[in-house]
Enzyme design. Sequence first.
Site: not given
Ligand code: AMP
Length: 331
Positions: A114, A197, A200
């Site tokens: 980050k 992946k 956001k």
């Molecule tokens: P984040 O938006 O990165 O804070 O992720 C929130 C949750 O969603 C966490 O449990 C991540 O591991 C899951 N997550 C985020 N992006 C993905 C993705 N592309 N595929 C699967 N799980 C995801």
Amino acid sequence: MTQPRLYSGIQPSSGSLHLGNYIGALQQWRTMQGDFDAFFSIVDLHAITAPQDPQVLREQVRTLAAQYIAGGIDPERSCLYVQSHVTAHAQLAWLLSTITGFGEASRMTQFKDKTAKGGQESASVGLFTYPILMAADILLYDTDVVPVGDDQKQHVELTRDLAERFNKRFGSTFRQPKPVIRAEGARIYDLQNPQSKMSKSADNDKGIVWLLDEPAKTAKKIRSAVTDTEGSIRADKVEKPGVTNLLGIMSAMTGTSVPDLEAHFEGQGYGVFKTEVADAVVAELAPVRERTLELLADPAELDRLLAANAERAAAVADATLRRAMEAMGLR
Ligand code: AMP
Ligand code: TRP
């Protein structure tokens, strides 16, 4: 009947969850909540490690709560609450910070990632100590299992190290949590850039399916997904990442295995394939979106629910915090 305890959380740092969050986190939690005494938090204290507009943050907390519920988290059964409503999180994080090594914290790869772009000068100390707050979240609830993506595994390992260190130094206080890492198949990739992946923070919105997008927009994004020129519908992560991603998405939406989907689409063209995937995603997400909007139409009821659950959470968390303080000689 006491069930093992589960803890997980998501940051309220966007206006909507995306399909990756839905498949990777919510669907998995929904399945697990029957077998665990589950705590699901909206980690707003983590979200403020990046700049947030206060009014927007407040809205995003409610929107995330509504999406949790619409996505199948039952707030009567599982404890769905907002991290900052329970003061013990910040307090335990401070105690744990005093037994965390500076070098140990410096080795956290998420912090390094980050800060890779902006440099450490623009990063806050809060971003640096973020994993310690996460350890506090987990340890406060005597957690047995922590379902997370593989990017969070290192933070759960740190949590385990801190629990062990604390127990050794001050006497048995914390339960050892275990990470439950999602199967690789549950990772969803960007529709326009299927090597990365779905995230956001992607520059281009076209490759991201937002839970709160209008169904027509969702369908259009899926029909415009990048594939390849070979024309056959089969899973092959290296040669055919786009098609493989769509097969994974369809499988998560319908419960049909990828090999069965390959058989189903044998001899079909990409047009038909994408339309069917789009239909499956819309069929699953449209009701979740509708329900989210309904819940958001009554913010007072949502706030009431979050307040009641925060009380339930605080009862557990305060007892653990007290134990930790007493062990350290603070009370
Ligand atoms: P984040 O938006 O990165 O804070 O992720 C929130 C949750 O969603 C966490 O449990 C991540 O591991 C899951 N997550 C985020 N992006 C993905 C993705 N592309 N595929 C699967 N799980 C995801
Ligand atoms: N850091 C996690 C993420 O970005 C969110 C989180 C905060 C969390 N506290 C937690 C996840 C405790 C599991 C358990 O995804």
